[in-house]
Design an enzyme around this catalytic site. Sequence first.
Site, PDB file in Angstrom:
ATOM      1  N   MET A  42     -81.507  19.689  13.999  1.00  0.00           N
ATOM      2  CA  MET A  42     -81.933  19.064  15.259  1.00  0.00           C
ATOM      3  C   MET A  42     -81.672  19.911  16.510  1.00  0.00           C
ATOM      4  SD  MET A  42     -83.539  16.552  14.208  1.00  0.00           S
ATOM      5  CE  MET A  42     -83.958  15.524  15.601  1.00  0.00           C
ATOM      6  N   LYS A 197     -75.659 -10.831  44.995  1.00  0.00           N
ATOM      7  CA  LYS A 197     -74.977 -11.329  43.785  1.00  0.00           C
ATOM      8  C   LYS A 197     -73.490 -11.375  44.081  1.00  0.00           C
ATOM      9  CE  LYS A 197     -77.046  -8.100  41.318  1.00  0.00           C
ATOM     10  NZ  LYS A 197     -77.504  -7.202  40.263  1.00  0.00           N
TER      11      LYS A 197
END
Length: 317
Positions: A42, A197
């Site tokens: 990879m 919030k």
Amino acid sequence: MSAKNGAIKLVAGNSNPALAGAIAAWLQQPLTKAVVRRFADMEVFVEVQENVRGCDMYAIQSTSYPANDHLMELLILIDALRRASARRITAVVPYFGYARQDRKVGPRTPISAKLVANLITQAGADRVMTMDLHAGQIQGFFDIPTDNLYASPVMVRDIRERFDLSTLMVVSPDVGGVVRARGLAKRINAPLAIIDKRRERPGESEVMNVIGDVTGRTCVLIDDIVDSGGTLVNAADALLANGAKDVYAYISHGVLSGGAVARITASKLKELVITDSIQPTEAIRVARNVRVLSIATLIGDAIARTAAEESVSSLFD
Ligand code: R5P
């Protein structure tokens, strides 16, 4: 195309071939032949298959999911171009991953956005072009010229075409996004509301206070990133509970990890509009209430202006 830094050439990594192709088509400039592939273990390998000596190169790659692979591809692509004697290399990173790690959030934590900026610079980029950075200050993490483009002209065009602006309310889903949302509200001359919030006491759930009267309004949430979708879905609920007529969202980067698309589809959001800074997945393409706007012409224009040493900021006047 006129260029003061050698012939212009585009090259792309694997993160968003559709956008790279659309930019290339807009610029009428075919993508430089290059392979970006993996070894068996990879490791990333890049081979630029055309001469780029003396060229003004634009390496197009969003560092989106899988962020580490796409970042590594970008770094190795830049290295390959530098070693091939490109005259100037611009890293075109429509979505700049790691941007949310832009400060120390606690003791012994990293500032990964700065590390990524260092890596791109050290790989050999001469300039960076990106869009709607999570925090504008990230530009300062680079000691090379960095253009932070805005998706807002693309969004404003769409909003003007679709909505009756007299009933619209632009909404920032949190206090941190107010500057961004206010900028867009100003462009369309719409009022602004803010969702605050707050957790009143530790252990209690967050309360969403809507600052501004959204009664009967069509609300348009503006944000830079939709990731899990939690911020948007909660904001939509709060706005509707406060009397909004309906809620839409325009978000620059559709990160949409995990079950985000399903969450958005099941939500009360009328529509989520994102850009193609990150290549849309199949789930996004078929979602009933998600639509994608292309930034190909915006990036293409910015590349053309950079190549010609013209103003990029005037794209946003
Ligand atoms: C936060 O500061 C960002 O601007 C977005 O609001 C956030 O990344 C959205 O995340 P999620 O979709 O996971 O709530």
